[in-house]
Design an enzyme around this catalytic site. Structure first.
Site, PDB file in Angstrom:
ATOM      1  CG  ASP A 186      -1.798  -1.152   1.126  1.00  0.00           C
ATOM      2  OD1 ASP A 186      -2.864  -1.022   0.408  1.00  0.00           O
ATOM      3  OD2 ASP A 186      -1.902  -2.112   1.976  1.00  0.00           O
ATOM      4  CG  ASN A 196       0.726  -5.201   1.812  1.00  0.00           C
ATOM      5  OD1 ASN A 196      -0.052  -4.865   1.109  1.00  0.00           O
ATOM      6  ND2 ASN A 196       0.878  -6.384   1.767  1.00  0.00           N
ATOM      7  CE  LYS A 197      -5.301  -8.295   6.543  1.00  0.00           C
ATOM      8  NZ  LYS A 197      -6.885  -7.882   6.616  1.00  0.00           N
TER       9      LYS A 197
END
Length: 275
Positions: A186, A196-197
């Site tokens: 992201d 990121n996640k």
């Protein structure tokens, strides 16, 4: 004042739970196109100034929204707004296709790839590898609490790619069974960290410990031009389960030293030697 139609798109973006930064950036670009159809002149300029604040505020962790808001100029000409937004979408789609071409070369015959969450860039790599006739298997997490992994499982099923779904807690156990790791991003910060996640960092650590090469796939518009990893706001969305408040940071930070390379449309970026 933004038109109600644009505010509804922004609210839709805020409520998205499965698709990530690439999808939200495209949806944001579509909002700019619609804004260029609804407004012009000084009214448009004021709306664009508001959009420059509102688009990044949808999710401040995502560099794609920050870069989109700066890609669209503040102008009173609606044709310029529409043209720039359409250009952003076109460049994004071209970037994803090129990432698929480059990243698919990382997948060897009978590769076992482990991944976490749902990344459209990683999915494009899988699609391209499948089109090239490569045989491989995917291990994917369910990606609680929003279960983005289930969306990826459906995509892999439609492609005819064999896969197995694991709980997030089993990342360490199954990483040693993989031969390659791929994750999305992201945000890629100025100091080379990948945001990121949440769960991506544990995957990178498990791969590092097991000697499994860990790659990230990200379009160049996810590279943040200004912020370092310590300056990025990590969005949190707590929830209640069985009467107890559960903390839920949506993202985590993976230092570049755990990453073999970042697959972009410009090529594979590798960490500096000192890292």
């Amino acid at each position: 004042m933004l038109p109600q139609e644009i505010r509804l798109i922004l609210e839709e973006m805020r409520s998205e739970r499965i698709r990530g930064a690439s999808h939200l950036a495209k949806r944001g670009a579509e909002a700019y196109i619609r804004l260029g159809e609804l407004m012009d002149g000084e009214e448009l300029k004021r709306a664009l100034e508001e959009m420059r604040r509102e688009i990044p505020a949808v999710n401040r962790t995502m560099a794609s929204l920050y870069n989109l808001a700066r890609f669209i100029p503040i102008t009173d000409n609606p044709e310029v707004v529409r043209a720039k937004a359409e250009e952003f979408i076109r460049l994004s789609e071209e970037a994803k296709r090129e990432i698929g071409n480059i990243g698919s070369e990382l997948i060897d015959e009978n590769e076992v790839v482990i991944t976490h969450s749902f990344s459209s860039a990683v999915l494009e790599i899988f699609k391209t590898a499948k089109r090239k006739g490569k045989h491989f298997k995917v291990i994917l997490t369910e990606s609680a609490p929003d279960y983005e992994g289930m969306a990826l499982a459906r995509e892999l099923e439609s492609l005819g790619v064999p896969f197995e779904v694991i709980t997030d807690a089993q990342l360490g156990l199954f990483a040693r069974r993989a031969t390659l790791a791929l994750a999305g991003a992201d945000n890629v910060t100025r100091d080379g960290a990948v945001i990121n996640k949440a769960g991506t960092y544990p995957l990178a650590l498990a791969c590092h410990d097991s000697g499994v090469p860990f790659y990230v796939a990200a379009e160049s518009f996810k590279l943040h031009p200004e912020l370092t990893s310590g300056e990025v706001e990590i969005v949190e969305r707590p929830y209640v389960r069985q009467g107890y408040r559960v903390r839920n940071c949506l993202f985590d930070v993976t230092a570049w030293r755990y990453i073999r390379g970042i697959v972009t449309e410009l090529g594979i970026l590798v960490p500096p030697k000192e890292l």
